[in-house]
Design an enzyme around this catalytic site. Sequence first.
Site, PDB file in Angstrom:
ATOM      1  N   GLU A 180     -14.969  -8.072  -4.465  1.00 49.41           N
ATOM      2  CA  GLU A 180     -13.380  -8.094  -4.890  1.00 49.41           C
ATOM      3  C   GLU A 180     -12.654  -7.918  -3.831  1.00 49.41           C
ATOM      4  O   GLU A 180     -12.887  -6.990  -2.851  1.00 49.41           O
ATOM      5  CB  GLU A 180     -13.280  -7.068  -5.790  1.00 49.41           C
ATOM      6  CG  GLU A 180     -12.032  -6.920  -6.420  1.00 49.41           C
ATOM      7  CD  GLU A 180     -11.484  -8.224  -7.134  1.00 49.41           C
ATOM      8  OE1 GLU A 180     -12.290  -8.826  -7.810  1.00 49.41           O
ATOM      9  OE2 GLU A 180     -10.544  -8.756  -6.836  1.00 49.41           O
ATOM     10  N   PHE A 181     -11.433  -8.819  -3.675  1.00 47.63           N
ATOM     11  CA  PHE A 181     -10.611  -8.708  -2.477  1.00 47.63           C
ATOM     12  C   PHE A 181      -9.180  -8.319  -2.984  1.00 47.63           C
ATOM     13  O   PHE A 181      -8.258  -8.440  -2.127  1.00 47.63           O
ATOM     14  CB  PHE A 181     -10.622 -10.110  -1.748  1.00 47.63           C
ATOM     15  CG  PHE A 181     -11.720 -10.625  -1.213  1.00 47.63           C
ATOM     16  CD1 PHE A 181     -12.299 -10.148   0.008  1.00 47.63           C
ATOM     17  CD2 PHE A 181     -12.584 -11.257  -1.924  1.00 47.63           C
ATOM     18  CE1 PHE A 181     -13.670 -10.434   0.530  1.00 47.63           C
ATOM     19  CE2 PHE A 181     -14.033 -11.620  -1.490  1.00 47.63           C
ATOM     20  CZ  PHE A 181     -14.377 -11.066  -0.165  1.00 47.63           C
ATOM     21  N   LEU A 182      -9.000  -7.845  -4.160  1.00 50.49           N
ATOM     22  CA  LEU A 182      -7.709  -7.579  -4.421  1.00 50.49           C
ATOM     23  C   LEU A 182      -6.825  -6.501  -3.689  1.00 50.49           C
ATOM     24  O   LEU A 182      -7.682  -5.522  -3.145  1.00 50.49           O
ATOM     25  CB  LEU A 182      -7.691  -7.047  -6.084  1.00 50.49           C
ATOM     26  CG  LEU A 182      -8.314  -5.683  -6.533  1.00 50.49           C
ATOM     27  CD1 LEU A 182      -7.399  -4.638  -6.441  1.00 50.49           C
ATOM     28  CD2 LEU A 182      -8.766  -5.931  -8.149  1.00 50.49           C
ATOM     29  N   ARG A 183      -5.988  -6.489  -3.752  1.00 47.48           N
ATOM     30  CA  ARG A 183      -5.057  -5.505  -3.090  1.00 47.48           C
ATOM     31  C   ARG A 183      -4.293  -4.601  -4.298  1.00 47.48           C
ATOM     32  O   ARG A 183      -3.605  -5.422  -5.095  1.00 47.48           O
ATOM     33  CB  ARG A 183      -3.808  -6.192  -2.289  1.00 47.48           C
ATOM     34  CG  ARG A 183      -4.313  -6.759  -1.144  1.00 47.48           C
ATOM     35  CD  ARG A 183      -3.128  -8.044  -0.712  1.00 47.48           C
ATOM     36  NE  ARG A 183      -2.996  -9.077  -1.906  1.00 47.48           N
ATOM     37  CZ  ARG A 183      -1.852  -9.862  -1.788  1.00 47.48           C
ATOM     38  NH1 ARG A 183      -1.010  -9.787  -0.785  1.00 47.48           N
ATOM     39  NH2 ARG A 183      -1.531 -10.573  -2.895  1.00 47.48           N
ATOM     40  N   LYS A 216     -17.148  -8.959   2.800  1.00 49.52           N
ATOM     41  CA  LYS A 216     -15.762  -8.060   2.513  1.00 49.52           C
ATOM     42  C   LYS A 216     -15.704  -6.756   3.713  1.00 49.52           C
ATOM     43  O   LYS A 216     -14.475  -6.673   3.905  1.00 49.52           O
ATOM     44  CB  LYS A 216     -16.485  -7.197   1.062  1.00 49.52           C
ATOM     45  CG  LYS A 216     -15.533  -5.791   0.697  1.00 49.52           C
ATOM     46  CD  LYS A 216     -14.090  -6.535   0.330  1.00 49.52           C
ATOM     47  CE  LYS A 216     -13.328  -5.358   0.229  1.00 49.52           C
ATOM     48  NZ  LYS A 216     -12.893  -4.972  -1.159  1.00 49.52           N
ATOM     49  N   GLY A 247      -3.645   3.394   5.388  1.00 43.75           N
ATOM     50  CA  GLY A 247      -4.258   4.356   4.591  1.00 43.75           C
ATOM     51  C   GLY A 247      -4.939   3.751   3.360  1.00 43.75           C
ATOM     52  O   GLY A 247      -5.019   2.532   3.423  1.00 43.75           O
ATOM     53  N   CYS A 277      -9.508   2.108   0.889  1.00 43.56           N
ATOM     54  CA  CYS A 277     -10.200   1.105   1.226  1.00 43.56           C
ATOM     55  C   CYS A 277     -10.436   0.994   2.792  1.00 43.56           C
ATOM     56  O   CYS A 277     -11.586   1.160   3.343  1.00 43.56           O
ATOM     57  CB  CYS A 277      -9.812  -0.073   0.651  1.00 43.56           C
ATOM     58  SG  CYS A 277      -9.728  -0.417  -1.087  1.00 43.56           S
ATOM     59  N   LYS A 327       1.116   2.952   0.095  1.00 39.01           N
ATOM     60  CA  LYS A 327       2.036   2.016   0.371  1.00 39.01           C
ATOM     61  C   LYS A 327       2.797   1.805  -0.961  1.00 39.01           C
ATOM     62  O   LYS A 327       2.322   2.292  -2.054  1.00 39.01           O
ATOM     63  CB  LYS A 327       1.152   0.598   0.449  1.00 39.01           C
ATOM     64  CG  LYS A 327       0.477   0.300  -0.680  1.00 39.01           C
ATOM     65  CD  LYS A 327      -0.512  -1.313  -0.330  1.00 39.01           C
ATOM     66  CE  LYS A 327      -1.042  -1.975  -1.490  1.00 39.01           C
ATOM     67  NZ  LYS A 327      -1.636  -2.916  -1.220  1.00 39.01           N
ATOM     68  N   ARG A 386      -4.770   8.280  -1.779  1.00 39.90           N
ATOM     69  CA  ARG A 386      -5.942   8.521  -0.867  1.00 39.90           C
ATOM     70  C   ARG A 386      -5.663   8.277   0.400  1.00 39.90           C
ATOM     71  O   ARG A 386      -5.106   7.218   0.816  1.00 39.90           O
ATOM     72  CB  ARG A 386      -7.106   7.708  -1.587  1.00 39.90           C
ATOM     73  CG  ARG A 386      -7.499   8.156  -2.737  1.00 39.90           C
ATOM     74  CD  ARG A 386      -8.668   7.338  -3.415  1.00 39.90           C
ATOM     75  NE  ARG A 386      -7.986   5.862  -4.054  1.00 39.90           N
ATOM     76  CZ  ARG A 386      -8.857   5.050  -4.304  1.00 39.90           C
ATOM     77  NH1 ARG A 386     -10.100   5.237  -4.248  1.00 39.90           N
ATOM     78  NH2 ARG A 386      -8.241   3.875  -4.632  1.00 39.90           N
TER      79      ARG A 386
HETATM   80  C1  UGA Z   1      -7.198  -3.660   0.935  1.00 38.14           C
HETATM   81  C2  UGA Z   1      -7.169  -5.246   1.222  1.00 38.14           C
HETATM   82  O1  UGA Z   1      -5.958  -5.638   1.644  1.00 38.14           O
HETATM   83  C3  UGA Z   1      -7.781  -6.043   0.179  1.00 38.14           C
HETATM   84  O2  UGA Z   1      -7.981  -7.442   0.417  1.00 38.14           O
HETATM   85  C4  UGA Z   1      -9.069  -5.443  -0.355  1.00 38.14           C
HETATM   86  O3  UGA Z   1      -9.647  -6.106  -1.315  1.00 38.14           O
HETATM   87  C5  UGA Z   1      -8.746  -3.753  -0.555  1.00 38.14           C
HETATM   88  O4  UGA Z   1      -8.214  -3.118   0.640  1.00 38.14           O
HETATM   89  C6  UGA Z   1     -10.163  -3.269  -0.982  1.00 38.14           C
HETATM   90  O5  UGA Z   1     -11.128  -3.083  -0.239  1.00 38.14           O
HETATM   91  O6  UGA Z   1     -10.314  -2.949  -2.376  1.00 38.14           O
HETATM   92  P1  UGA Z   1      -5.122  -2.144  -0.215  1.00 38.14           P
HETATM   93  O7  UGA Z   1      -5.881  -0.841   0.360  1.00 38.14           O
HETATM   94  O8  UGA Z   1      -4.714  -2.533  -1.538  1.00 38.14           O
HETATM   95  O9  UGA Z   1      -5.987  -3.524   0.365  1.00 38.14           O
HETATM   96  O10 UGA Z   1      -3.958  -2.305   0.882  1.00 38.14           O
HETATM   97  P2  UGA Z   1      -3.335  -3.224   1.839  1.00 38.14           P
HETATM   98  O11 UGA Z   1      -2.155  -3.913   1.234  1.00 38.14           O
HETATM   99  O12 UGA Z   1      -4.302  -4.023   2.856  1.00 38.14           O
HETATM  100  O13 UGA Z   1      -2.694  -2.013   2.811  1.00 38.14           O
HETATM  101  C7  UGA Z   1      -3.459  -1.003   3.477  1.00 38.14           C
HETATM  102  C8  UGA Z   1      -2.385  -0.065   4.393  1.00 38.14           C
HETATM  103  O14 UGA Z   1      -2.227  -0.876   5.597  1.00 38.14           O
HETATM  104  C9  UGA Z   1      -1.398   0.242   3.905  1.00 38.14           C
HETATM  105  O15 UGA Z   1      -1.226   1.590   3.955  1.00 38.14           O
HETATM  106  C10 UGA Z   1      -0.406  -0.381   4.469  1.00 38.14           C
HETATM  107  O16 UGA Z   1       1.028   0.370   4.513  1.00 38.14           O
HETATM  108  C11 UGA Z   1      -0.747  -0.692   5.758  1.00 38.14           C
HETATM  109  N1  UGA Z   1      -0.133  -1.803   6.475  1.00 38.14           N
HETATM  110  C12 UGA Z   1      -0.315  -2.985   6.050  1.00 38.14           C
HETATM  111  C13 UGA Z   1       0.399  -1.609   7.511  1.00 38.14           C
HETATM  112  O17 UGA Z   1       0.430  -0.249   8.039  1.00 38.14           O
HETATM  113  N2  UGA Z   1       1.012  -2.611   8.228  1.00 38.14           N
HETATM  114  C14 UGA Z   1       0.699  -3.936   7.798  1.00 38.14           C
HETATM  115  O18 UGA Z   1       1.496  -4.732   8.473  1.00 38.14           O
HETATM  116  C15 UGA Z   1       0.208  -4.116   6.540  1.00 38.14           C
END
Ligand code: UGA
Length: 451
Positions: free
Chosen positions: A156-159, A220, A273, A276, A339, A346
């Site tokens: 799964e790739f959802l954010r 993944k 953070g 994931c 975020k 977490r």
């Molecule tokens: C991430 C992946 O983006 C999804 O594709 C994946 O499905 C998911 O993990 C998972 O494994 O289930 P997510 O954890 O929801 O999704 O969050 P992200 O949007 O990837 O952000 C992760 C962190 O990176 C956040 O703390 C965000 O603030 C930080 N971030 C993101 C930055 O510091 N800089 C950026 O340019 C982008």
Amino acid sequence: MSERLRITVIGTGYLGATHAAAMAESGYDVLGVDIDPRKVDALSRGEVPFYEPGLPELLESNVTAGRLRFTTDFAEAAEFGDLHFIGVGTPQHPRTNAADLSQIDAVIGSLAPLLRRPCTVIGKSTVPVGTAERVREQLHALAPAGTDVDLVWNPEFLREGFAVADTLTPDRIVVGLADPAGPGEPPTRDEEVMRRVYAPMIEWGSPFLVMDYATSELVKVSANSFLATKISFINAMAEVCEATGADVTRLAEAIGYDDRIGPKFLRAGIGFGGGCLPKDIRAFMARAGELGVSDALSFLRDVDGINNRRRASTVALARELVGGRFVGKRIAVLGAAFKPDSDDVRDSPALDIAAAIYTAGGDVVVHDPQAMVNAEAAYPNMAYAGSVEEALTGADLVLLLTEWPEYTGLDPAMVVGLPSNPSILDGRNCLDVGRWRAGGWTYRGLGRPNA
Ligand code: UGA
């Protein structure tokens, strides 16, 4: 297999609850399964026990339409499902860097002995490469002899924050099979089942990719490792910018115009953070060690190291901005979630930084539009403000650590009178520097010392 597909989704966290609602929305009969009766009760009433925009509406309409139910009963699930999706957590093991697969093992242990009808079990959780092969053996060993059951791996790739859109219109569907059809061969039964269940998404235009188990598992973790690397790359540049007086936001903008690089995931700040990215890169390194290929992933140690350094250097910069000591200083922390559009704390860099300043003697007050309950459960001794205004009042320094619209939309001139000292450290480089300065604030970003 039933005329109208009957689907169970086992594990009803961010991934499972969203997947269950999306499957019901696609017209299937869906049964969500969880061992936590409180979650099952809430979901059965149409209430989502966490914050995810758009999910409450999707859940409620499908519960009301009678397509979506929830239970704690595995016997009911085994009797009901043509397809059983597994969406339980695979957190970091409490004592090592590896993934803790006990929830997956528990699901197979509970479900497999109860299976009687032909069905397909579909793993969605993020797992170390090699897990699907092992789970398949476990499934066949535990299911009653002669049961027609097979395993598919479908990462799964959802954010978080975009979970509904990412599930209903995924940017790709990855299907890992024990024995995928070779070139020119007709699709296997498992592939046909997966094409049937994802027909609405395929119709919408999502690419459908069939491969072996190991490749699907690696897709993944390598995608998440790439994203983590991109963020740590720009944060490494931020460190260099700090030393040279350059501006990392202008640097990111300029390199992002190269479409081989692209502008996304180049936002420098306090780092990544969540549930994931941090644990996935650590579990990947641990697995590479077991496979004897640690050197291939040694760069991920630096990715993790750069990311952790962001938190420490933000605390150091905050200390400098309040004159060298936190004791006796009131620090307003805006943001606790990892975020925006999430209540998930977490491995949240924001909350970690707040806690470090609190431990160093700072009078910390935290605000978050959605994550207050989770933050308070994690750090019950820190102070929490009921509103942004309350958090800002009397502050010697304001730290903006999660870029919620509630904060980026603040009018600096309207709130400048609230703190004792209108000084802001923008941990996400998300504020308009000119506007905040014009509003009477002292502004400091990360990786842009002269901005
Ligand atoms: C991430 C992946 O983006 C999804 O594709 C994946 O499905 C998911 O993990 C998972 O494994 O289930 P997510 O954890 O929801 O999704 O969050 P992200 O949007 O990837 O952000 C992760 C962190 O990176 C956040 O703390 C965000 O603030 C930080 N971030 C993101 C930055 O510091 N800089 C950026 O340019 C982008």
